[in-house]
Motif scaffolding. Sequence first.
Motif, mmCIF file in Angstrom:
data_model
loop_
_atom_site.group_PDB
_atom_site.id
_atom_site.type_symbol
_atom_site.label_atom_id
_atom_site.label_comp_id
_atom_site.label_asym_id
_atom_site.label_seq_id
_atom_site.Cartn_x
_atom_site.Cartn_y
_atom_site.Cartn_z
ATOM 1 N N LEU A 218 0.829 -1.207 0.000
ATOM 2 C CA LEU A 218 0.000 0.000 0.000
ATOM 3 C C LEU A 218 0.863 1.257 0.000
ATOM 4 N N LEU A 219 1.963 1.230 0.743
ATOM 5 C CA LEU A 219 2.864 2.381 0.796
ATOM 6 C C LEU A 219 3.496 2.639 -0.571
ATOM 7 N N ILE A 220 3.855 1.576 -1.276
ATOM 8 C CA ILE A 220 4.417 1.728 -2.623
ATOM 9 C C ILE A 220 3.384 2.348 -3.560
ATOM 10 N N PHE A 221 2.131 1.889 -3.444
ATOM 11 C CA PHE A 221 1.060 2.483 -4.242
ATOM 12 C C PHE A 221 0.901 3.964 -3.912
ATOM 13 N N ALA A 222 0.928 4.295 -2.626
ATOM 14 C CA ALA A 222 0.747 5.691 -2.206
ATOM 15 C C ALA A 222 1.842 6.580 -2.773
ATOM 16 N N LEU A 223 3.067 6.087 -2.759
ATOM 17 C CA LEU A 223 4.184 6.855 -3.306
ATOM 18 C C LEU A 223 4.023 7.044 -4.810
ATOM 19 N N THR A 224 3.634 5.971 -5.496
ATOM 20 C CA THR A 224 3.431 6.053 -6.944
ATOM 21 C C THR A 224 2.315 7.030 -7.294
ATOM 22 N N ILE A 225 1.221 6.963 -6.542
ATOM 23 C CA ILE A 225 0.076 7.858 -6.788
ATOM 24 C C ILE A 225 0.469 9.307 -6.529
ATOM 25 N N ALA A 226 1.271 9.533 -5.480
ATOM 26 C CA ALA A 226 1.717 10.898 -5.174
ATOM 27 C C ALA A 226 2.553 11.475 -6.308
ATOM 28 N N ILE A 227 3.419 10.649 -6.882
ATOM 29 C CA ILE A 227 4.249 11.114 -8.001
ATOM 30 C C ILE A 227 3.381 11.409 -9.219
ATOM 31 N N LEU A 228 2.434 10.523 -9.501
ATOM 32 C CA LEU A 228 1.541 10.734 -10.641
ATOM 33 C C LEU A 228 0.677 11.974 -10.444
ATOM 34 N N ALA A 229 0.157 12.163 -9.212
ATOM 35 C CA ALA A 229 -0.680 13.328 -8.931
ATOM 36 C C ALA A 229 0.131 14.620 -9.056
ATOM 37 N N GLY A 230 1.381 14.576 -8.571
ATOM 38 C CA GLY A 230 2.226 15.752 -8.723
ATOM 39 C C GLY A 230 2.483 16.084 -10.169
ATOM 40 N N SER A 231 2.736 15.054 -10.974
ATOM 41 C CA SER A 231 2.966 15.276 -12.402
ATOM 42 C C SER A 231 1.738 15.851 -13.082
ATOM 43 N N TYR A 232 0.566 15.369 -12.655
ATOM 44 C CA TYR A 232 -0.670 15.797 -13.304
ATOM 45 C C TYR A 232 -1.062 17.218 -12.892
ATOM 46 N N PHE A 233 -1.034 17.499 -11.593
ATOM 47 C CA PHE A 233 -1.536 18.790 -11.108
ATOM 48 C C PHE A 233 -0.489 19.909 -11.192
ATOM 49 N N LEU A 234 0.763 19.582 -10.948
ATOM 50 C CA LEU A 234 1.783 20.630 -10.916
ATOM 51 C C LEU A 234 2.348 20.955 -12.290
ATOM 52 N N PHE A 235 2.413 19.946 -13.147
ATOM 53 C CA PHE A 235 3.045 20.153 -14.442
ATOM 54 C C PHE A 235 2.087 19.905 -15.607
ATOM 55 N N ASP A 236 0.787 19.840 -15.280
ATOM 56 C CA ASP A 236 -0.225 19.659 -16.312
ATOM 57 C C ASP A 236 0.092 18.453 -17.203
ATOM 58 N N GLY A 237 0.477 17.363 -16.523
ATOM 59 C CA GLY A 237 0.833 16.155 -17.273
ATOM 60 C C GLY A 237 -0.396 15.339 -17.624
ATOM 61 N N GLU A 238 -1.090 15.756 -18.675
ATOM 62 C CA GLU A 238 -2.359 15.105 -19.034
ATOM 63 C C GLU A 238 -2.184 13.615 -19.317
ATOM 64 N N LYS A 239 -1.029 13.245 -19.806
ATOM 65 C CA LYS A 239 -0.815 11.839 -20.126
ATOM 66 C C LYS A 239 -0.726 10.971 -18.867
ATOM 67 N N MET A 240 -0.609 11.607 -17.717
ATOM 68 C CA MET A 240 -0.554 10.867 -16.456
ATOM 69 C C MET A 240 -1.950 10.573 -15.907
#
Length: 336
Positions: free
Chosen positions: A95-117
């Motif tokens: 679950l912790l690995i998932f949380a870390l992965t989701i945090a990175i994806l969310a950061g890419s999407y919201f902070l850098f407008d990474g639509e492909k994420m």
Amino acid sequence: MSQLQPTVTPAEPSPKSAAPVNPNLLDSATTQLNSWTGQRRKVPLKLGSMFSEVFKTHSEAAAEQLFIGGTQTTTPSLATVSDSPVKPWLFARVLLIFALTIAILAGSYFLFDGEKMYISLIFMSALAVPFSLLMMFFEINTFRNISIFKVTKIFMVGGVASVLTTMVLYQLVSIQNLTVLTAILVAFIEETGKLVMIAYYVKRIQARFILNGLLIGAAIGAGFAAFETAGYAQDLGLSVLLVRSISSLGTHTLWGAINGAALVMVKGDRPLAGPMFRDGRFLRFFGLTIVLHALWDMPLPFEWVRIGLLIIVAWVTVLVLINAGLREIRTLRAGA
């Protein structure tokens, strides 16, 4: 879960003490559920002890040791299978690995407008809780007779197939709006759709222990939950994804586990046959999952209070079945 305060006295209450002025509802519930497994005795729910290993340090070698179980050369004999209270911990790391992965994806999407994420964010979020719960049931299966490869295959193929089976069943009825009655129908259809695949894999791998049934049912339910949540999030957005991801702590994965355990409980070491689906022990648990599912979907007031209570009931039922599975190990050893 951690708020439950179990009573640890294992003895069955006498008729005089069974009806005190303020009866312990939790003891009554576990006693009733346990009677469905063949023993009328309350079950001590020692959640603090069960999850005591989660916050302790474990090496990667210990994790790898868990993952190599279930092959022809690593499945232990019955004499060496542990009947001690289960203490899963690896699922929390997953679950912790998932949380870390989701945090990175969310950061890419919201902070850098990474639509492909976006799609990756949806799928990983939908997968996190169900798959982590599945790893918990993998650890709980102390027989270590179902490999992680088989579990993953059941999760992926069986999960998608259960969704497809449900879609086929939906073609037989017309559901326009969600009402109290249609919620019952939806619950019956979806639990039946999952049961079809649970029964298929129970028969295919010749599962004969309650803890095996818990794992197979959890794999089907987790797959169903992950793929269904991803579909809803694609249509309704991230807010729905968040709610469904968190609430999946007490839905399809647990409901599937309950039905899988109940089916294997009545099957035992016999070939799976039609009359087993009419066995009262199985029908009680199957009916319970339909009730839980229907109440979850019903458009009733006090939604979050209701959901919280339904999650507690599902977990209490699972814990009773885990207790029955450990008791089965002791019974098998005694008869060996």
